[in-house]
Enzyme design. Structure first.
Site, PDB file in Angstrom:
ATOM      1  N   ARG A 146       0.814  -1.207   0.000  1.00 42.84           N
ATOM      2  CA  ARG A 146       0.000   0.000   0.000  1.00 42.84           C
ATOM      3  C   ARG A 146       0.851   1.262   0.000  1.00 42.84           C
ATOM      4  O   ARG A 146       0.360   2.338  -0.319  1.00 42.84           O
ATOM      5  CB  ARG A 146      -0.922  -0.017   1.227  1.00 42.84           C
ATOM      6  CG  ARG A 146      -1.913   1.119   1.268  1.00 42.84           C
ATOM      7  CD  ARG A 146      -2.968   0.892   2.317  1.00 42.84           C
ATOM      8  NE  ARG A 146      -3.977  -0.051   1.885  1.00 42.84           N
ATOM      9  CZ  ARG A 146      -5.051  -0.369   2.586  1.00 42.84           C
ATOM     10  NH1 ARG A 146      -5.246   0.170   3.769  1.00 42.84           N
ATOM     11  NH2 ARG A 146      -5.929  -1.230   2.130  1.00 42.84           N
ATOM     12  N   ARG A 224     -19.742  -1.879   9.427  1.00 44.79           N
ATOM     13  CA  ARG A 224     -18.385  -1.746   9.925  1.00 44.79           C
ATOM     14  C   ARG A 224     -18.199  -0.378  10.566  1.00 44.79           C
ATOM     15  O   ARG A 224     -18.734   0.630  10.088  1.00 44.79           O
ATOM     16  CB  ARG A 224     -17.375  -1.921   8.784  1.00 44.79           C
ATOM     17  CG  ARG A 224     -17.122  -3.359   8.422  1.00 44.79           C
ATOM     18  CD  ARG A 224     -16.298  -3.547   7.176  1.00 44.79           C
ATOM     19  NE  ARG A 224     -15.193  -2.595   7.034  1.00 44.79           N
ATOM     20  CZ  ARG A 224     -14.263  -2.687   6.082  1.00 44.79           C
ATOM     21  NH1 ARG A 224     -14.312  -3.664   5.213  1.00 44.79           N
ATOM     22  NH2 ARG A 224     -13.301  -1.803   5.993  1.00 44.79           N
ATOM     23  N   ARG A 235     -10.130   7.885   4.312  1.00 43.92           N
ATOM     24  CA  ARG A 235      -9.405   6.716   3.813  1.00 43.92           C
ATOM     25  C   ARG A 235      -9.066   6.870   2.341  1.00 43.92           C
ATOM     26  O   ARG A 235      -7.968   6.515   1.903  1.00 43.92           O
ATOM     27  CB  ARG A 235     -10.249   5.454   4.024  1.00 43.92           C
ATOM     28  CG  ARG A 235     -10.345   5.026   5.476  1.00 43.92           C
ATOM     29  CD  ARG A 235     -11.421   3.989   5.665  1.00 43.92           C
ATOM     30  NE  ARG A 235     -11.144   2.757   4.960  1.00 43.92           N
ATOM     31  CZ  ARG A 235     -12.073   1.898   4.548  1.00 43.92           C
ATOM     32  NH1 ARG A 235     -13.345   2.155   4.755  1.00 43.92           N
ATOM     33  NH2 ARG A 235     -11.735   0.795   3.942  1.00 43.92           N
TER      34      ARG A 235
END
Length: 289
Positions: A146, A224, A235
């Site tokens: 990532r 979630r 994000r």
């Protein structure tokens, strides 16, 4: 870290390695497949028992959170017979455990922050050690690497054959993330969002039907903790900032295949197989669908 490198070292020759040129900036699979395979219109030889589950497949899935990396990586994992290793799943498994990292991870995830390299390496190394003990080989990585640092370390540990970068317009991504639900009993994921995004600003029209749960899961759905609009946008911002160097790294190696999702699973899955020159596998891929 030593365990990670030891476990990643390939034991077999990579199917695509000889054909990937560092002079190519962006490539589709058809452009980077070996010359000797092109007469068969496939980058892969037939799925024989000898090939299935071998280290001939060392692939990486990139893409924004919520784009569907897990869905498509899992299907290809079934098709090719290699393990699908999702760092997001590793994090969630650790969160649900009573392990030493669970409280630290809970705080990180709830704030929409990215998990540190050190923690990711720790979880990934544990997963690879467990797989090695079961005789696993090859892999499809989902959610890793990532960052550029992770990418460089992975490159030292093994040679990635192909990097599939899934792309989807941001407004659709946000709507998709906010529609996600998980069954608290069986753990399966569903999506309640019915997306009909009009063509605008150069983006094509996108239609995605909801992925509704069966009756036994309907009353057990949970959201979630990190699937709030504020956290999702944060994000996406962090991902974009950190992913560009990763994409450029693989693009310069000629290993990056950009794939714009045309819609939901029914529209995108056959198109992805076509882009990978796997569409002629017929019954084999339909069994994975």
């Amino acid at each position: 870290m030593a365990a990670l490198i030891r476990l990643f070292k390939p034991q077999f020759s990579s199917l695509l390695r000889r054909s990937l040129s560092s002079t190519t900036t962006t490539a589709t699979v058809s452009e980077i497949q070996p010359q000797r395979q092109r007469s068969n219109s496939s980058i892969l030889p037939p799925l024989t028992d000898d090939l299935k589950g071998s280290k001939n497949f060392q692939w990486v899935f990139l893409g924004c959170p919520g784009v569907g990396k897990g869905t498509y990586a899992s299907r290809l994992s079934t098709l090719l017979g290699v393990p699908h290793i999702a760092t997001g799943d590793l994090v969630r498994e650790e969160l649900s455990s009573s392990g030493p990292l669970s409280h630290q991870l809970e705080e990180i995830v709830n704030q929409g922050k990215l998990v540190s390299d050190e923690i990711i390496f720790n979880l990934l190394s544990k997963r690879l050690e467990a797989g090695e003990s079961k005789g696993e080989s090859g892999f499809i990585l989902d959610g890793f690497p990532r960052t550029l640092r992770q990418t460089e370390i992975l490159d030292e540990a093994t040679e990635i054959d192909l990097v599939i970068n899934l792309k989807l317009r941001e407004d659709v991504l946000i709507e998709k993330c906010l529609g996600r639900r998980i069954c608290s009993e069986c753990g399966k994921s569903f999506n309640l969002a019915s997306i009909n995004a009009k063509a605008e600003n150069g983006y094509p029209e996108i239609t995605m039907a909801p992925l509704l749960p069966p009756s036994q899961c309907s009353s057990k759905l949970i959201t979630r903790a990190d699937d709030t609009e504020l956290v999702v946008r944060e994000r996406l911002r962090i991902y974009k900032k950190q992913s560009e160097p990763v994409e450029d790294y693989y693009r310069k190696q000629g290993k990056l295949m950009e794939f714009d999702l045309p819609g939901g699973i029914p529209e995108s899955w056959p198109k992805l197989l076509e882009a990978l020159n796997l569409d002629d596998y017929g019954d084999k891929w339909s069994a994975a669908a």
